[in-house]
Design an enzyme around this catalytic site. Structure first.
Site, PDB file in Angstrom:
ATOM      1  CB  CYS A  46      -0.935   0.051   1.258  1.00 25.18           C
ATOM      2  SG  CYS A  46      -1.855  -1.260   1.416  1.00 25.18           S
TER       3      CYS A  46
HETATM    4  C1  BEZ Z   1       0.632  -4.711   1.830  1.00 29.02           C
HETATM    5  O1  BEZ Z   1       0.073  -3.589   1.571  1.00 29.02           O
HETATM    6  O2  BEZ Z   1       1.693  -4.683   1.898  1.00 29.02           O
HETATM    7  C2  BEZ Z   1      -0.230  -5.888   2.094  1.00 29.02           C
HETATM    8  C3  BEZ Z   1      -1.293  -5.480   3.096  1.00 29.02           C
HETATM    9  C4  BEZ Z   1      -2.175  -6.773   3.482  1.00 29.02           C
HETATM   10  C5  BEZ Z   1      -1.842  -8.045   2.968  1.00 29.02           C
HETATM   11  C6  BEZ Z   1      -0.535  -8.059   2.187  1.00 29.02           C
HETATM   12  C7  BEZ Z   1       0.203  -6.990   1.770  1.00 29.02           C
END
Ligand code: BEZ
Length: 212
Positions: A46
């Protein structure tokens, strides 16, 4: 929670965001919109996504598209995380992030998929036209960061259809020939497509990209 389908009016809502309260339809005004959710603040994928969107702001502006992100984390969390995004992605977050702690927007847009994770939003993307209708819905899993070049490509295609009566073929990229939509008759082509056209089949008529 109703399923949202292409062509539906995007549900309106009022929510808190990192840039103040947003009433979605008024905030959109006459612009197109992108509403996209991410699973959680302070997560690696994210962080790269929101940094990328900040860097693409001029591209969205050029297309008259306003962008707003959403997660179920709160405002204080968003504010702290924005500092991290700015620092690590070498940018300045320049669009609002909705703090959907009570999940009312996530529920309206069906952004929580309980068999994936019952607490977090998945990576949903909604493109909304100036008529407030939903033009595109894409859903990615949490583990896959989105391709924002693809999102711009689809917006270009959607706007060509809205403004110029053309569709775009497989793997089309900006600058390449377009498909004249079936609703345009051969008699109407001359006035609508002054650059001319090639009829490959009566149902497959190509024309140079009209807005170049
Ligand atoms: C991420 O944004 O890195 C992420 C969020 C939830 C699960 C896996 C990755």
């Amino acid at each position: 929670m109703a399923t949202i389908r292409l062509g539906d009016i995007a549900p309106d809502f009022t929510a808190q965001s990192s840039e103040g309260e947003i009433n979605f339809h008024s905030w959109l005004g006459n612009s197109w919109g992108v509403l996209f959710s991410h699973p959680a603040d302070y997560t690696p994928v994210c962080t790269t996504e929101l940094g990328t969107v900040a860097k693409y702001k001029a591209e969205f502006d050029k297309r008259n598209v306003k962008v707003v992100a959403l997660s179920v984390d709160g405002l204080e969390s968003h504010k702290g995380w924005i500092k991290d995004i700015n620092e690590t992605q070498h940018t300045t977050v320049n669009f609002p992030i909705i703090a959907d702690e009570d999940r009312h927007v996530s529920a309206l847009y069906d952004m929580i998929h309980p068999n994936s994770n019952d607490k977090l939003t998945v990576r949903s993307v909604f493109v909304i036209g100036a008529d407030k209708k939903v033009k595109l819905i894409i859903t990615y899993p949490a583990s896959t960061g989105r391709n924002f070049d693809e999102l711009l490509r689809v917006i270009d295609s959607l706007q060509l259809t809205a403004f110029h009566k053309v569709a775009t073929p497989a793997n089309w990229k900006n600058g390449e020939d377009c498909v004249i939509v079936p609703a345009v008759t051969n008699e109407q082509i001359a006035e609508n497509f002054p650059k001319g056209y090639t009829e490959i089949k009566p149902y497959l008529r190509m024309t140079p990209q009209p807005n170049l």
